[in-house]
Motif scaffolding. Sequence first.
Motif: not given
Length: 419
Positions: A251, A276, A280, A404
């Motif tokens: 990410y 998210a 995560a 996520s």
Amino acid sequence: MIPGLEPWAQEALGAGVGLAIGALVGLERGFKLRDQKAGTRVAGVRTFSLMGLAAGIAGVIAHRQPLAAAAVLLAMLGYLAIAYAPRLTAKGDATSPIAAAATTAAAFLAGLGSIGLALATAAVIVFILALKDDLHEFVDRLDKKDIHALARYGIIALAVLPFLPDQPMGPYGAWNPSKLWWVVVLVTGFSFAGYVANRIFGARHGTIATALIGGAYSSTAVTQSLSQRLGSGEGGGAEPAGIALASAVMYLRVIVLVAILANRILIPFVLLLAPALIIAWVAGWWLYRKAEHSDAPIPPGNPIALKPALGFLAFVAIAAVVARWAQGTFGEQGIAVLLFLMGSMDVDASIVTAGGLPPQSIGAALAAIAIGGTIIANMAVKIGVVLSYAKGKGTSAALALLASTLVLAGSIAVAWMRL
């Protein structure tokens, strides 16, 4: 030089910086050679300091007396050659004479007036000299594949880019060869940096460090490797945490790439990914707290291969043409679908294409949603990999990835309704 100083002060500053550079390198050399008997060292703090001062003075007088400046430099370099010749024959170590020559060059730059460059050069010289043991240890850990990876990246980054034209060409003017290849250099460089870090730190700090670093260049590869180890019963306990943390790094990686390659969509993209991203990292941290300690690193693999790099270039080039065609035929909705379809195969290519489009072709929010959708597709693949390879042992990792992914899907749904 510092503006406003009198000419004599400028000259004194140049010579003084030359002296300081010689003293700085001389301190390092003197420290390294401190165990040698007195009188056996060719050059220590005093010699290097005087060498730096003389080279600085040579730089100061070079404009008025070039022959005299050249004579000073040649005399010092000649002395170094004569003094170090027996040692080179006996030990074959050229570090000190080369360091002396580099110090002379840096001090000469200071005398010419390039104070900043001279000081930066001196700092680099001392840094390289001080890292002797670390560099030798690093070289000892290299294998044939590492050298091949370095050579391939050297070709990608240095042997091609300088010779490519920097102008639009091809269908719809969609291709700029220099910019297209620069993207390949950047993306493969990101991978190569992760590969090098993995080789340095992964073997020392085990599964978690390797997963964190590996996530910077291929979270999917890390997921597959750790899942295989879980499924085979060879895991040490930290694999689920490694899988979750590798995707958490992913990410961050896509955010960095968007910031570099498609910065106009950065703000909506970060707002889309932030929930998210947090989930995560929280899930990865929770699994890490539960995990047993494991020192077994996963093999990082070789991310630098010419064929995949050229394949990525061809994919991006074709996508650029298709995106320009879609812009005129379908408008921004068509481009959004195109970005999603491309990103399902390669998220990086989707980001590159979005960055190469004119701002008016697609809104920043819609482009962010399209790229976010590609991340969902990528996460779905990784969940499938975990369930296929690790089976029941990968349940916690799959749930972390799913958490996520669902949050990202929710963020995309909210953003879509606000369009």
